[in-house]
Scaffold this motif. Structure first.
Motif, PDB file in Angstrom:
ATOM      1  N   LEU A 202       2.521   0.466   2.559  1.00  0.00           N
ATOM      2  CA  LEU A 202       2.294   1.892   2.339  1.00  0.00           C
ATOM      3  C   LEU A 202       1.519   2.014   1.032  1.00  0.00           C
ATOM      4  CD1 LEU A 202       5.814   3.173   3.345  1.00  0.00           C
ATOM      5  CD2 LEU A 202       3.688   3.982   4.344  1.00  0.00           C
TER       6      LEU A 202
ATOM      7  N   TYR B 193      -2.774  -1.101   6.357  1.00  0.00           N
ATOM      8  CA  TYR B 193      -1.911  -0.232   5.550  1.00  0.00           C
ATOM      9  C   TYR B 193      -1.833   1.139   6.200  1.00  0.00           C
ATOM     10  CZ  TYR B 193      -5.997   2.367   4.045  1.00  0.00           C
ATOM     11  OH  TYR B 193      -7.119   3.161   4.045  1.00  0.00           O
ATOM     12  N   LYS B 194      -0.864   1.920   5.745  1.00  0.00           N
ATOM     13  CA  LYS B 194      -0.822   3.343   6.059  1.00  0.00           C
ATOM     14  C   LYS B 194      -0.735   4.092   4.731  1.00  0.00           C
ATOM     15  CE  LYS B 194       0.861   3.186  10.773  1.00  0.00           C
ATOM     16  NZ  LYS B 194       1.815   3.720  11.779  1.00  0.00           N
TER      17      LYS B 194
ATOM     18  N   ILE C  52       6.711   7.724   8.020  1.00  0.00           N
ATOM     19  CA  ILE C  52       6.034   6.498   8.463  1.00  0.00           C
ATOM     20  C   ILE C  52       7.036   5.375   8.662  1.00  0.00           C
ATOM     21  CG2 ILE C  52       4.383   4.710   7.791  1.00  0.00           C
ATOM     22  CD1 ILE C  52       2.892   6.972   6.216  1.00  0.00           C
TER      23      ILE C  52
ATOM     24  N   CYS D 184       6.206   8.717   3.314  1.00  0.00           N
ATOM     25  CA  CYS D 184       6.767   7.367   3.423  1.00  0.00           C
ATOM     26  C   CYS D 184       7.947   7.352   4.385  1.00  0.00           C
ATOM     27  CB  CYS D 184       7.215   6.856   2.056  1.00  0.00           C
ATOM     28  SG  CYS D 184       5.878   6.532   0.892  1.00  0.00           S
TER      29      CYS D 184
ATOM     30  N   PHE E  97      -0.145   7.300   2.004  1.00  0.00           N
ATOM     31  CA  PHE E  97       0.848   8.336   1.744  1.00  0.00           C
ATOM     32  C   PHE E  97       0.485   9.079   0.472  1.00  0.00           C
ATOM     33  CE2 PHE E  97       2.294   4.986  -1.035  1.00  0.00           C
ATOM     34  CZ  PHE E  97       2.899   5.633  -2.103  1.00  0.00           C
TER      35      PHE E  97
ATOM     36  N   ILE F 167       5.356  -0.834  -1.115  1.00  0.00           N
ATOM     37  CA  ILE F 167       4.862   0.518  -1.398  1.00  0.00           C
ATOM     38  C   ILE F 167       4.219   0.500  -2.770  1.00  0.00           C
ATOM     39  CG2 ILE F 167       5.435   2.971  -1.558  1.00  0.00           C
ATOM     40  CD1 ILE F 167       8.008   2.397  -0.024  1.00  0.00           C
TER      41      ILE F 167
END
Length: 219
Positions: free
Chosen positions: A182, A198-199, A210, A207, A201, A165
């Protein structure tokens, strides 16, 4: 594979980058060029951070801490996120290019000190000297300061599902090693440039949602 989370601090757990905030408050004019040189990769992160803090008088330690305690904001949802990973027994490590004298107080009561990997500071001389207890191992030559890939190699195994992250250039090499990323802000741009899945946030509520979805898919 057992999930393990490696999370950045400045600009990720906190809303702003605390090193940048410190420099803007206490030594703005001389550090703007250094910050840009780090972002442009003209100098290493380690060199840039060391240079910036060497401009600050050691006697300002308490003033800097008080400034951050009054101004640093923890990103929304972090408490709930930490509660969830503890309930699920998911190891959570903060791996930060920040400095112990402000990272640890800001995370007190949220993350155990043993799970925080960051740089250290000496106030023995006239100006602040940054120490590097987690510098690059033999597999990294990037001058990271706190080398996130090196920390990950120490803590992860082939059976670890590595979750990173982060938000900035300092998280890019860690993102390259991750199984799941993330990202927000500058790291989103770099992930897209490098073709790293990636995703995105904005809050730790994002977070949490997800992460739950990803772990459900994997079980």
């Amino acid at each position: 594979m057992k999930p393990v989370i490696f999370c950045d601090f400045d600009g990720t757990i906190t809303k702003n980058d605390n090193i940048v905030s410190i420099m803007k408050q206490f030594e703005k004019e001389q550090t703007e060029t250094i910050i840009q040189d780090v972002l442009d990769k003209k100098i290493s992160i380690q060199e840039g951070v060391g240079k910036m803090f060497s401009l600050l008088d050691s006697q300002k330690k308490d003033e800097i801490i008080q400034y951050l305690e009054a101004n640093a904001e923890i990103r929304e949802g972090f408490d709930d996120f930490i509660s969830y990973v503890k309930e699920e027994n998911i190891p959570f490590y903060v791996v930060s290019g920040g400095i112990d004298f402000f990272v640890e107080p800001l995370l007190e009561g949220l993350v155990e000190k043993e799970a925080i990997f960051c740089n250290s500071a000496s106030f023995q001389n006239n100006h602040i000297e940054i120490l590097w207890p987690h510098s690059c191992d033999d597999l990294c030559q990037n001058g990271c300061g706190c080398c996130k890939p090196s920390v990950m190699r120490k803590l992860a195994t082939n059976e670890t599902f590595k979750i990173v992250i982060g938000d900035s250039i300092t998280d890019l090499e860690a993102a390259k090693m991750a199984d799941f990323v993330l990202a927000r802000d500058y790291l989103v741009k770099k992930c897209e440039e490098e073709g790293i899945p990636y995703k995105s946030f904005e809050t730790f509520y994002d977070c949490l949602s997800i992460l739950k979805e990803e772990l459900e898919v994997r079980t």
